[in-house]
Enzyme design. Sequence first.
Site, mmCIF file in Angstrom:
data_model
loop_
_atom_site.group_PDB
_atom_site.id
_atom_site.type_symbol
_atom_site.label_atom_id
_atom_site.label_comp_id
_atom_site.label_asym_id
_atom_site.label_seq_id
_atom_site.Cartn_x
_atom_site.Cartn_y
_atom_site.Cartn_z
ATOM 1 N N TYR A 43 0.820 -1.210 0.000
ATOM 2 C CA TYR A 43 0.000 0.000 0.000
ATOM 3 C C TYR A 43 0.856 1.264 0.000
ATOM 4 O O TYR A 43 0.363 2.359 0.123
ATOM 5 C CB TYR A 43 -0.854 -0.030 1.269
ATOM 6 C CG TYR A 43 -2.162 0.675 1.168
ATOM 7 C CD1 TYR A 43 -3.291 0.011 0.735
ATOM 8 C CD2 TYR A 43 -2.288 2.019 1.534
ATOM 9 C CE1 TYR A 43 -4.509 0.657 0.665
ATOM 10 C CE2 TYR A 43 -3.506 2.668 1.466
ATOM 11 C CZ TYR A 43 -4.608 1.979 1.031
ATOM 12 O OH TYR A 43 -5.813 2.617 0.966
ATOM 13 N N TYR A 75 -10.675 -7.113 0.322
ATOM 14 C CA TYR A 75 -11.543 -7.373 1.470
ATOM 15 C C TYR A 75 -12.167 -8.774 1.503
ATOM 16 O O TYR A 75 -13.029 -9.046 2.336
ATOM 17 C CB TYR A 75 -12.673 -6.323 1.485
ATOM 18 C CG TYR A 75 -12.227 -4.960 1.986
ATOM 19 C CD1 TYR A 75 -11.289 -4.214 1.280
ATOM 20 C CD2 TYR A 75 -12.749 -4.412 3.156
ATOM 21 C CE1 TYR A 75 -10.873 -2.968 1.721
ATOM 22 C CE2 TYR A 75 -12.341 -3.167 3.614
ATOM 23 C CZ TYR A 75 -11.406 -2.452 2.887
ATOM 24 O OH TYR A 75 -10.993 -1.224 3.339
ATOM 25 N N HIS A 89 -15.447 3.878 4.223
ATOM 26 C CA HIS A 89 -14.166 4.199 3.571
ATOM 27 C C HIS A 89 -14.186 5.659 3.132
ATOM 28 O O HIS A 89 -15.237 6.175 2.731
ATOM 29 C CB HIS A 89 -13.983 3.290 2.337
ATOM 30 C CG HIS A 89 -12.545 3.180 1.896
ATOM 31 N ND1 HIS A 89 -11.861 4.223 1.336
ATOM 32 C CD2 HIS A 89 -11.666 2.137 1.956
ATOM 33 C CE1 HIS A 89 -10.618 3.835 1.052
ATOM 34 N NE2 HIS A 89 -10.473 2.568 1.436
ATOM 35 N N GLY A 90 -13.036 6.322 3.190
ATOM 36 C CA GLY A 90 -12.923 7.681 2.647
ATOM 37 C C GLY A 90 -13.132 7.648 1.140
ATOM 38 O O GLY A 90 -12.912 6.611 0.512
ATOM 39 N N ASP A 91 -13.535 8.787 0.575
ATOM 40 C CA ASP A 91 -13.835 8.770 -0.869
ATOM 41 C C ASP A 91 -12.595 9.095 -1.719
ATOM 42 O O ASP A 91 -12.703 9.670 -2.790
ATOM 43 C CB ASP A 91 -14.979 9.749 -1.194
ATOM 44 C CG ASP A 91 -14.608 11.173 -0.830
ATOM 45 O OD1 ASP A 91 -13.504 11.397 -0.266
ATOM 46 O OD2 ASP A 91 -15.420 12.074 -1.103
ATOM 47 N N THR A 122 -10.738 13.269 4.760
ATOM 48 C CA THR A 122 -10.302 14.457 5.510
ATOM 49 C C THR A 122 -8.955 14.905 4.985
ATOM 50 O O THR A 122 -7.973 14.166 5.073
ATOM 51 C CB THR A 122 -10.166 14.121 7.019
ATOM 52 O OG1 THR A 122 -11.351 13.443 7.416
ATOM 53 C CG2 THR A 122 -9.941 15.359 7.848
ATOM 54 N N ASP A 204 31.049 0.295 -18.336
ATOM 55 C CA ASP A 204 30.844 -0.323 -17.013
ATOM 56 C C ASP A 204 32.110 -1.078 -16.590
ATOM 57 O O ASP A 204 32.124 -2.306 -16.551
ATOM 58 C CB ASP A 204 29.617 -1.261 -17.127
ATOM 59 C CG ASP A 204 29.266 -1.940 -15.823
ATOM 60 O OD1 ASP A 204 29.704 -1.467 -14.763
ATOM 61 O OD2 ASP A 204 28.546 -2.970 -15.883
HETATM 62 C C1 SPV Z 1 24.473 -4.071 -13.169
HETATM 63 O O1 SPV Z 1 23.291 -3.790 -13.290
HETATM 64 O O2 SPV Z 1 25.364 -3.237 -13.264
HETATM 65 C C2 SPV Z 1 24.891 -5.454 -12.869
HETATM 66 C C3 SPV Z 1 24.053 -6.560 -13.326
HETATM 67 O O3 SPV Z 1 25.932 -5.633 -12.307
HETATM 68 S S1 SPV Z 1 24.674 -7.041 -14.875
HETATM 69 O O4 SPV Z 1 24.666 -5.889 -15.750
HETATM 70 O O5 SPV Z 1 23.848 -8.114 -15.375
HETATM 71 O O6 SPV Z 1 26.059 -7.504 -14.663
HETATM 72 MG MG MG Z 2 27.201 -3.975 -12.276
#
Ligand code: SPV
Ligand code: MG
Length: 431
Positions: A43, A75, A89-91, A122, A204
Site C-alpha cells: 500500500y 476485502y 471508507h474515505g472517498d 479528511t 561499465d
Molecule cells: C548491473 O546492473 O550493473 C549489474 C548486473 O551488475 S549485470 O549488468 O547483469 O552484470
Molecule cells: Mg554492475
Amino acid sequence: MKKVYACFCTDIIHEGHLNIIKEAKKYGEVIIGVLSDSAMVKYNRFPTITVEDRVNLIKNLPGVDKVIVQNQIMYDEVFEKLHPDYIVHGDNWSSSFMMAIKNNILELTKKYGGELIEIPYTFNEIVAKLDKQMKEKLAMPEFRRGRLRKAIKMVPIVKAIEVHSGLTGLIAEKTIVGEEGVIDQFDAMWVSSLCDSTNKGKPDIELVDMTSRFRTIDDVMEVTTKPIIFDGDTGGMTEHFVYTVRSLERMGVSAVIIEDKAGLKKNSLFGTEVPQTQDTIEHFCNKIAAGKRAQLSEDFMIIARIESLILEKGIEDALERARAYVKAGADSIMIHSRKKDPDEILEFCDKFRLEDKDTPIVVVPSSYDSITDIELAEHGANICIYANQLLRAAFPAMENAARSILIHHRAKEIDSEILSIKKIITLIDEL
Ligand code: SPV
Ligand code: MG
C-alpha cells in the site's frame, strides 16, 4: 446490532481516522481492521511500528468496539469471516489502485450483502503534515537502512528496480498497479553500475569513481524512501572496500553487492566473450570478512555475488563459493547467469536451499527474462533485481524523439508520443 467495518493502514492516528470512527459509530458496532505488515508494504506505507502496536493504538480509541488484523489489501477474507453490514471508507479513490479496492468492495457486497458508505476524505493542513512527517521518517538513513532486511521477511520476494537518477527514483517509489485486483509495487531500488555508468556516458568498468556513484545515490535518496541496494562492482581493493561500507551505511544504503572478479571488471553480460578473471575464494572471503568487520550498524548487508555461471565454471563451483562466502560472513548471496533460460539458476537455487534454508538469495533475471519473480520465489530466491530496464526503456524513446525532430525539422510529429508540456511542468511536486 449491525457490524460496521473500516480498515486502517497507518502508524499514526489523525482527524481523518477519528472521523471515520465517528461516522461508523452511527451505524452500529465498530470493528476496525489493522492492515498487516505485508499488506501495508504493498500500500506504499512501510510500517514504522509493529502490527501489535498498531492494534493497541486503535483499540484504545473511543468508539472502537473491536480490532482485527486484515491480512490482504482486498476485502475477501473480511467479508468471508465477518459478514459486515457496512464498510466505511474515505472517498479518496483517485488512483487506479484505489479504484481496484473500491471495485473489490462493491463486488463483495453483491455476493455477501452489505453496503459501502463513502465519507469525504479528511484533507487539511494537520493531516497533510502528519502524513508528510511519516514519509520523511521513512527516508531517514537509520530507518531506510533496515528496511531491506525487514522487507525480506515481509514479502514472498523483494522486487528491486534499477534507478540512476532522482527521476527514476521517483518512478521506483511511486509506480503502483492495481490491475486484475492485485495491488503491487517495487520494494527496493538497485543502483546498477551498468546503468549509472551508461547514464554518465561511460563504460561499465569501475571507471565512474565512488564519489560520483555516491552522488547518484544522494539524488535518489533525496526524493525516495525505499531501500537501496548498491552495485559495488568488485568492491575494489579490500583496503578501500572497508571505507565504502562505512560510507554506504552512513548514507542509509541497505546493502552492497560485490562480485568475485579480479583485475579489470567488464559487465557480466559479456560472459566469456571478453577476458574476465574470477577472484580466488580465499581473497574474496577476506574482502567479505574485512567489510563485515568494518560495518558499524547491525542492519547493513554485504551480499556476495558469484560469477561462476557467467564464467562457465559450473554449478558445483558456484555452490562451493556460496558456502565459503556465507562462512566468511556474507549476509546473502547473489547468483548470476546470462543464459536465456533460467534452468541453471533454478538448479543452483534448489541445490543451495537444500543445504542452506536461511541465507537470502538474490537473482537478476536480465537474460532469462521469461520467468516471473513469483516462480523464482518458489525456488527459494528472496530478492529479484530488475537491473537495467528503466534505462533501456528511456534510450530508444529519447533517440526516437531526436531522430523525429531532425527528420521533420520540427517537434510536432513526436509530440503525441512524449509527455505533455502540462505534465512535465507539474510532474515534480513543490514543497
Ligand atoms: C548491473 O546492473 O550493473 C549489474 C548486473 O551488475 S549485470 O549488468 O547483469 O552484470
Ligand atoms: Mg554492475
